[in-house]
Design a protein around this motif. Structure first.
Motif, PDB file in Angstrom:
ATOM      1  N   GLY A   1      11.845 -30.181 -17.470  1.00 23.04           N
ATOM      2  CA  GLY A   1      11.452 -29.764 -18.802  1.00 23.04           C
ATOM      3  C   GLY A   1      12.656 -29.566 -19.708  1.00 23.04           C
ATOM      4  O   GLY A   1      12.618 -29.878 -20.897  1.00 23.04           O
TER       5      GLY A   1
ATOM      6  N   ASP B   1      24.913 -33.876  -6.608  1.00 22.03           N
ATOM      7  CA  ASP B   1      24.939 -33.318  -7.951  1.00 22.03           C
ATOM      8  C   ASP B   1      26.356 -33.340  -8.490  1.00 22.03           C
ATOM      9  O   ASP B   1      26.588 -33.432  -9.687  1.00 22.03           O
ATOM     10  CB  ASP B   1      24.468 -31.858  -7.931  1.00 22.03           C
TER      11      ASP B   1
ATOM     12  N   SER C   1      10.772 -26.301  -9.178  1.00 23.73           N
ATOM     13  CA  SER C   1      11.310 -27.425  -8.410  1.00 23.73           C
ATOM     14  C   SER C   1      12.347 -26.939  -7.410  1.00 23.73           C
ATOM     15  O   SER C   1      12.453 -27.477  -6.304  1.00 23.73           O
ATOM     16  CB  SER C   1      11.969 -28.441  -9.335  1.00 23.73           C
ATOM     17  N   SER C   2      13.090 -25.945  -7.797  1.00 23.98           N
ATOM     18  CA  SER C   2      14.123 -25.445  -6.894  1.00 23.98           C
ATOM     19  C   SER C   2      13.495 -24.961  -5.592  1.00 23.98           C
ATOM     20  O   SER C   2      14.007 -25.223  -4.507  1.00 23.98           O
ATOM     21  CB  SER C   2      14.884 -24.294  -7.543  1.00 23.98           C
TER      22      SER C   2
HETATM   23  N1  LIG Z   1      20.908 -29.077  -8.838  1.00 26.68           N
HETATM   24  C1  LIG Z   1      21.061 -28.036  -9.661  1.00 26.68           C
HETATM   25  N2  LIG Z   1      22.267 -27.471  -9.826  1.00 26.68           N
HETATM   26  C2  LIG Z   1      22.414 -26.441 -10.660  1.00 26.68           C
HETATM   27  N3  LIG Z   1      21.438 -25.886 -11.364  1.00 26.68           N
HETATM   28  C3  LIG Z   1      20.194 -26.397 -11.263  1.00 26.68           C
HETATM   29  C4  LIG Z   1      19.960 -27.511 -10.406  1.00 26.68           C
HETATM   30  N4  LIG Z   1      18.646 -27.834 -10.493  1.00 26.68           N
HETATM   31  C5  LIG Z   1      18.104 -26.962 -11.358  1.00 26.68           C
HETATM   32  N5  LIG Z   1      19.030 -26.099 -11.815  1.00 26.68           N
HETATM   33  C6  LIG Z   1      18.775 -24.994 -12.756  1.00 26.68           C
HETATM   34  O1  LIG Z   1      17.925 -24.104 -12.118  1.00 26.68           O
HETATM   35  C7  LIG Z   1      16.903 -23.638 -13.004  1.00 26.68           C
HETATM   36  C8  LIG Z   1      15.554 -23.881 -12.378  1.00 26.68           C
HETATM   37  O2  LIG Z   1      15.320 -25.267 -12.284  1.00 26.68           O
HETATM   38  P1  LIG Z   1      14.007 -25.914 -11.693  1.00 26.68           P
HETATM   39  O3  LIG Z   1      14.209 -27.371 -11.681  1.00 26.68           O
HETATM   40  O4  LIG Z   1      13.672 -25.249 -10.415  1.00 26.68           O
HETATM   41  O5  LIG Z   1      12.949 -25.507 -12.796  1.00 26.68           O
HETATM   42  P2  LIG Z   1      11.403 -25.839 -12.860  1.00 26.68           P
HETATM   43  O6  LIG Z   1      10.694 -24.569 -12.820  1.00 26.68           O
HETATM   44  O7  LIG Z   1      11.038 -26.863 -11.903  1.00 26.68           O
HETATM   45  O8  LIG Z   1      11.329 -26.413 -14.323  1.00 26.68           O
HETATM   46  P3  LIG Z   1      10.491 -27.668 -14.903  1.00 26.68           P
HETATM   47  O9  LIG Z   1       9.117 -27.218 -15.060  1.00 26.68           O
HETATM   48  O10 LIG Z   1      11.146 -27.908 -16.213  1.00 26.68           O
HETATM   49  O11 LIG Z   1      10.676 -28.785 -13.960  1.00 26.68           O
HETATM   50  C9  LIG Z   1      17.096 -24.387 -14.298  1.00 26.68           C
HETATM   51  O12 LIG Z   1      17.674 -23.511 -15.240  1.00 26.68           O
HETATM   52  C10 LIG Z   1      18.059 -25.486 -13.979  1.00 26.68           C
HETATM   53  O13 LIG Z   1      18.956 -25.673 -15.040  1.00 26.68           O
END
Ligand SMILES: Nc1ncnc2c1ncn2[C@@H]1O[C@H](COP(=O)(O)OP(=O)(O)OP(=O)(O)O)[C@@H](O)[C@H]1O
Ligand SMILES: Nc1ncnc2c1ncn2[C@@H]1O[C@H](COP(=O)(O)OP(=O)(O)OP(=O)(O)O)[C@@H](O)[C@H]1O
Ligand SMILES: [Mg+2]
Lengths: 630, 596
Positions: free
Chosen positions: A522, B122, B381-382
């Protein structure tokens, strides 16, 4: 921008040549069609390069002369020592010795100095060949149409830009340089023989030389397919690996590591096999045998003369035979050199062929010959537009007809693969229509230069691509902008808050990199939205740009969007009713056709298809609504 | 403007020459015999080459004896034939050795890289990794060639030196005195040469990385009409590579002239002392010096390549030795039967000091379907990626069926989890093969069934070659929604115990999505599933919904419960339908009656 130290201006109307981007004058345009050898030669003598070639030749020759002087001096010195045996400490004789020693020393120093200067110009030439070749290739890629790029694999392109181009470098240094040396050290001994000894002794080495020339040609040809295979396999290796690494998340998820390694190894194995084939061709290099043979034959020849079996004008003493044979032996080194320098040359040729092949490929080009730089107001008309992707046989779009007035918002809905994205890509001329016509402000797209067309259209693509650089650079990608503008765009796109959470704020680097952050899906989309907002376009295209964004955030973005969309023609592709509702017109796509168009209200009443999606499937859970209604 | 750093990567390390050689040698082990053969051949042919003058001498002395003459000439003839054969054996074998050497190195590097966890990818751009695996291995192999040549050259030096000593040891000592000079020259260039070579390789991998990025994003560049910008950046990268490589080449070009300089001085000295000592064999001596310097030259002429080879080896071994963050403590091959997931006090952050989760707890019962919703960037996603062991978490425990996920064999664990990441990835391969990646031995029918299940397969027929269509790199020939369908079908084919769907249908139209939804309901029956979604209506039927905010669960329950609570979820849900003004609802109502 500068190239080769010169300021380089790209005029706004250089797109006239059927490429989307390029230099006003491409010095290699014509020679590219004439084959790799011509192309390489043209590069060798391009502009100031030719002076480097001349410079290098001069110094190579002078240093060779210095070397032969050294040898001559040495011979004289030895003779001097031998003739003055025993009384070397006699002052006058001793002085003579010192003189010789100093001369030897002098030539011993001059030779490397000359050589070094020659080498420097050669190296400069070699590096320039690489740089300029790469420059030309990359520039050419930038000018290719989207069609062309759709068919390429990035790994393959990388192999060409990085490694194939490098072969041009190796070709000059060391290969060409060594060939120069080899020629010198083949010809000089033969001439020396002809002058110093009975001239007929030169016959055998001359015959060898002729044989060598013929053989090398054949050898060069024989290496052709193998080196080509090698370069091709290398490209494939790169491409396979590139994909594995780009999709590493999926590879891991499906535990395909072993499978991918196997796939990669099948490519590297092919590479190895070609390498071995090349080795065998080289191993059979006949001149090496011939070379040794002529030493034997030459020796026999010398002895026959010496013994008087063959009459000559001058007699040949034992010392003469020794000298003659040593000269023959000295042909050994250039023969060995020719073995692998021509291999390097062949590599360069194969690599250039690969470069030229891609550069000369004429994917369906956009016709940009009629383009003018025009201001867009925003009326978009599709007249009987049909479109077939090249290399595909079915029409993706069939007979589209619609009109959008300046400032209107059009929503495009339809099932997956029905051609929504394709339709919008045609507007910015990523592809040209197959039949029919698209008009902007009543003019055909062809009447605009690509520059004026695309700079007035902003496009948020479905699969967001961000560059591995700072957030600031990413948002201001389409237009040079101030910090204020970037901040405003970020705020409109609801990206400001999360950006400010990073310690470096807008200077945070994203994407792969050691000090970069990765964004969530997102977050990426919001950066892309900001990027599109900032360029202040006349036509805005949003392709499913909020698919990864939660509804609360989306709601906020939407307000901004409504603001941004004011006064511009906007296309939104979406599956979200909330966005569709404020559209002036909705196009319903099905299998490449527009099956209904109108406003939301109209469609609800008139279109069975639209209603079907709406009532049963769309974001609105009907039961809930009805329950609440009741 | 971006600065394309030439710095080392984090995982780069410096190996001492000794360690490097210790690492390199095992790669030669499998070819010991061939290697000896090659060196032997090289040595013999050099020896034979230096024999020729001697035999020539014999022939000349015996030229009055005709039979002897013929014998010698024939002998010489055979000798040359032998040299050719030796050359053939040596050359063909060394190309085999090198070919296999490259292959083995590439295999090791490839495996090592694929074993890295996501944090690694990454950090390091694909273009740069590619350069290491493909290009550095080849420069390393060049070094192997040189190694063989130089070792035989060294032998030749020794052989030449012996007669010199016998003829005149004093002069021989003078020549010997020059050796340290040669050695020092070569060695003094070593450090600088290695550094410059390393920089040269880094510059090339920068080119690679740049090309990779700019070509992957070519469409964005075109739509924003930013060719010029890319062109400028490219010129910078290219100029950097030019500068760095030129500097390297210039530096290395000092070596050869310096050595010829030494050679000149030595010869002058020999001429002088030879004169003073009134040497009988001065001529022979000077001949020998030429011969002697030849192998020394060839060693030093290849010095640059040797250094490139060493720095390439350094880069390769750094890559192979790079530490992984994800560590499995045991390798339990465990079939997950129930599919219970227990997350206890999980603490996780991608970087230090910025935790995404802090003492996070979550329980997923066997067979339960759980939806995670929440703002973007909340950590949905994390969480999915932690469960798939893409990233190592810092604290807490995660168990599946009661076993710590750190104790599983990684491959085994992942084969039980069907994870669909947010962005679908497709290979430049046929559609059929792309689906088959979920199950490599699947039949065509199974593939079709999976596609049918994943939203219907009618679109496949519209493709130019149906299942055989090449979908292009990353699937760029397909529409975004179609790519998601393929990724979906792939997981259905894989048929895992636990499903993790990260917005797997975000780009699919609602019509198709419903079809998937219906199919999914059956498939997911009795299996644990975690579904991440923004389109809230797709999760209404799951057993439990959790609302995630900043890495914390703020609400929990099924759809009805959460709606009743009127909290965050209800808010989200209502915004979702915010457009439902009264007027709108009326309209819907009207149509509803109209339809019925
Ligand atoms: N590989 C990474 N390295 C560092 N920071 C990350 C990484 N992946 C995600 N983040 C950070 O961690 C936070 C959570 O990311 P995540 O992808 O889990 O969000 P999400 O809830 O899945 O969001 P969306 O609905 O937009 O996909 C975000 O602020 C993102 O910038
Ligand atoms: N570069 C291409 N070359 C050939 N065919 C293509 C290409 N891009 C798309 N297609 C095909 O054209 C059709 C329409 O694709 P398009 O991307 O326009 O669909 P869409 O309506 O945007 O779908 P979605 O909602 O999934 O994004 C699809 O069947 C797709 O396979
Ligand atoms: Mg699309």
């Amino acid at each position: 921008m500068t190239f080769q130290g010169k300021e380089l201006e790209i005029p706004p109307d250089y797109y006239e040549k059927g490429v989307e981007f390029g230099l006003e004058e491409d010095p290699f345009l014509r020679v590219r069609k004439k084959g790799s050898s011509r192309w390489i030669i043209k590069h060798l003598f391009h502009k100031s390069n030719k002076f480097l070639v001349i410079f290098w030749l001069i110094f190579m020759i002078t240093s060779t002369i210095a070397f032969s002087q050294l040898v001559v001096m040495l011979g004289d010195a030895v003779d001097y020592v031998i003739t003055n045996f025993g009384n070397i400490f006699d002052p006058s004789i001793y002085k003579g010795l010192i003189r010789y020693v100093l001369l030897i020393l002098a030539w011993g120093i001059i030779r490397p100095v000359l050589g070094m200067v020659g080498n420097f110009s050669r190296e400069l030439l070699a590096q320039r060949m690489e740089r300029d070749g790469r420059h030309e290739f990359y520039l050419n890629l930038l000018g290719k149409s989207q069609n062309f790029h759709d068919q390429q694999q990035v790994g393959e392109i990388m192999a060409r830009t990085a490694d194939d181009v490098r072969m041009l470098n190796y070709m000059v240094s060391p290969a060409l340089a060594l060939i120069g040396e080899a020629i010198a050290s083949l010809v000089i001994p033969i001439v020396t023989i002809a002058l110093k000894y009975p001239p007929q002794l030169a016959i055998i080495p001359t015959a060898f030389l002729i044989f060598l020339i013929f053989y090398v040609q054949k050898y060069f040809k024989r290496l052709g397919p193998v080196t080509r295979d090698l370069r091709t396999n290398f490209g494939e290796m790169n491409s396979v690996l590139n994909q594995t690494l780009s999709g590493i998340e999926v590879v891991k998820g499906l535990t395909l590591e072993e499978h991918e390694t196997k796939k990669y190894l099948s490519k590297t194995r092919a590479y190895r096999d070609a390498l071995i084939r090349q080795g065998i061709i080289e191993a059979k290099y006949l001149p090496i045998l011939m070379m040794s043979l002529i030493v034997v034959i030459g020796l026999g020849h010398g002895i026959l003369i010496n013994l008087g079996y063959i009459p000559t004008s001058h007699s040949l003493e034992i010392g003469g035979i020794i000298g003659y044979v040593s000269l023959l032996v000295s042909l050994r080194r250039p023969t060995f050199i020719s073995l692998w320098t021509f291999q390097v040359m062949r590599y360069a040729k194969s690599a250039s062929e690969r470069l030229l092949e891609m550069m000369n490929e004429e994917a369906e080009k956009l016709d940009t010959s009629r383009g003018k730089s025009l201001e867009i107001k925003g009326k978009v008309t599709f007249e009987n537009v049909s479109f077939i992707y090249p290399k595909s046989k079915n029409a993706v779009l069939k007979n589209l007809n619609f009109e959008v007035l300046p400032g209107q918002t059009v929503a495009i809905v339809g099932t997956t693969g029905s051609g929504k994205t394709t339709c919008t890509k045609l507007v910015s001329r990523l592809y040209d229509v197959t039949t029919g016509e698209i008009l902007i402000d009543g003019r055909s797209l062809q009447e605009y230069t690509l520059e004026s067309l695309r700079s007035q259209i902003s496009y948020i693509e479905q699969d967001v691509f961000l560059y591995a650089t700072t957030i600031f650079e990413n948002i201001s990608f389409g237009r040079v902008s101030s910090m204020d503008e970037v901040v405003k765009a970020a705020k409109d796109a609801q990206a400001y808050d999360f950006i400010m959470k990073y310690p470096n704020e807008f200077q945070t680097k994203i994407g792969e990199g050691e000090d970069s952050v990765q964004l969530s899906g997102g977050e990426r989309q919001r950066i892309a939205i900001a990027r599109a907002f900032i360029s202040n376009p006349k036509i805005l295209i949003l392709d499913d740009s909020t698919s990864a964004i939660d509804s609360a955030t989306e709601d906020k973005i939407q307000h901004a969007m409504q603001k941004v969309a004011e006064g511009r023609t906007t296309f939104i592709i979406t599956h979200r009713l909330s966005q569709i509702r404020w559209a002036d017109k909705i196009l319903v796509f099905k299998r490449g056709e527009i099956i209904a168009q109108g406003t939301h209200k109209e469609l609800l009443k008139t279109s069975e298809e639209y209603r079907k999606i709406f009532l049963k499937r769309f974001d609105v859970p009907l039961e809930v609504l009805i329950k609440e209604d009741a | 403007m971006v600065w394309y750093g030439l710095g080392d990567e984090d995982y780069d390390r410096k190996y001492s020459d000794k360690v490097l050689i210790q690492r390199v040698l095992p790669y030669f082990n499998p070819f010991k015999k061939k290697l000896l053969l090659v060196i032997g051949c090289l040595f013999c042919s050099a020896l034979l080459g230096s024999l020729v003058p001697f035999i020539g001498d014999l022939i000349l002395n015996g030229k009055d004896n005709q039979t002897l003459l013929i014998v010698f000439l024939v002998g010489l003839f055979l000798l040359t034939g032998l040299t050719y054969i030796l050359n053939y054996v040596q050359w063909s074998n060394s190309s085999k050795i090198i070919g296999d050497l490259i292959l083995n190195l590439q295999k090791d590097a490839h495996k090592a890289v694929l074993n890295q966890d996501m944090a690694f990818f990454d950090k390091y751009p694909v273009g740069k990794l590619l350069s290491r695996i493909n290009s550095d291995t080849t420069s390393f192999a060049d070094m192997a060639n040189i190694l063989m040549e130089s070792s035989s050259s060294l032998l030749v030096v020794i052989i030449i030196f012996i007669p010199m000593f016998i003829f005149n040891w004093k002069l021989a000592l003078i020549v010997l005195a020059s050796f340290p000079l040669v050695l020092i020259t070569a060695l003094s260039f070593r450090k600088a040469a290695r550094k410059r070579s390393l920089q040269g390789q880094q510059a090339l991998s920068n080119v690679n990385a740049f090309v990779n990025e700019s070509m992957s994003g070519i469409q964005v560049m075109k739509t924003f009409r930013q060719e010029k910008k890319m062109y400028e950046q490219f010129n910078e990268v290219n100029a950097q590579s030019f500068r760095v490589n030129l500097r390297r080449a210039l530096l290395l070009n000092f070596i050869f002239p310096t050595l010829t300089l030494i050679q000149g001085i030595v010869i002058a000295a020999v001429a002088y002392f030879g004169g003073i000592l009134s040497s009988q064999n001065l001529y022979l001596f000077i001949q020998s010096i030429w011969l002697l310097f030849f192998p020394l030259f060839s060693i030093s002429a290849f010095w640059p390549q040797f250094q490139s080879g060493l720095s390439a080896a350094e880069r390769l071994f750094s890559l192979i030795d790079a530490e992984r963050e994800v560590h499995q403590t045991q390798e339990n091959i465990c079939v997950i039967q129930e599919g219970a997931i227990d997350i206890d006090n999980l603490t996780f952050g991608y970087k230090e000091n910025s935790n995404i989760f802090d003492t996070f707890c979550l329980n997923v019962k066997p067979g339960e379907s759980l939806a995670i919703v929440g703002h973007t960037g909340a950590g949905k996603s994390s969480l999915a990626k932690i469960l798939g062991r893409y990233y190592e978490f810092q604290e807490g425990t995660i168990t599946m069926d009661g076993v710590d996920i750190r104790d599983f064999d990684l491959e085994c664990l992942r084969s039980q989890i069907g994870f669909i990441p947010q962005t679908p990835f497709l290979w430049a391969d046929t559609l059929e093969n792309n689906v088959k990646y979920g199950k490599l031995d699947a039949t065509k029918e199974e593939v079709m069934d999976a596609l049918e299940l994943a939203g219907g397969s009618d679109w496949v027929e519209d493709l130019p070659h149906g299942l055989e269509t090449d979908v292009g790199e990353r699937g760029k020939v397909l529409s975004m929604g179609q790519r998601q369908l393929v990724a979906f079908a792939r997981i259905l084919l894989k048929d895992p115990r636990i499903f993790i769907l990260d917005e797997a249908t975000a780009s699919v139209d609602p019509f198709t999505e419903t079809r998937i939804q219906e199919a999914l309901e059956q498939t997911l029956q009795g299996r644990t599933s975690i579904i991440i979604a923004h389109r809230l209506w797709t999760v209404r039927k799951v057993n439990r919904i959790i609302v995630l905010e900043n890495g914390k669960i703020v609400e929990e329950g099924n759809h009805e419960e959460l709606m009743r609570q009127g909290g965050k979820y209800a808010d989200l849900y209502n915004t979702y339908f915010k457009h439902q003004s009264l007027e709108y609802i009326e309209e819907i109502g009207k149509i509803k009656t109209m339809v019925e």
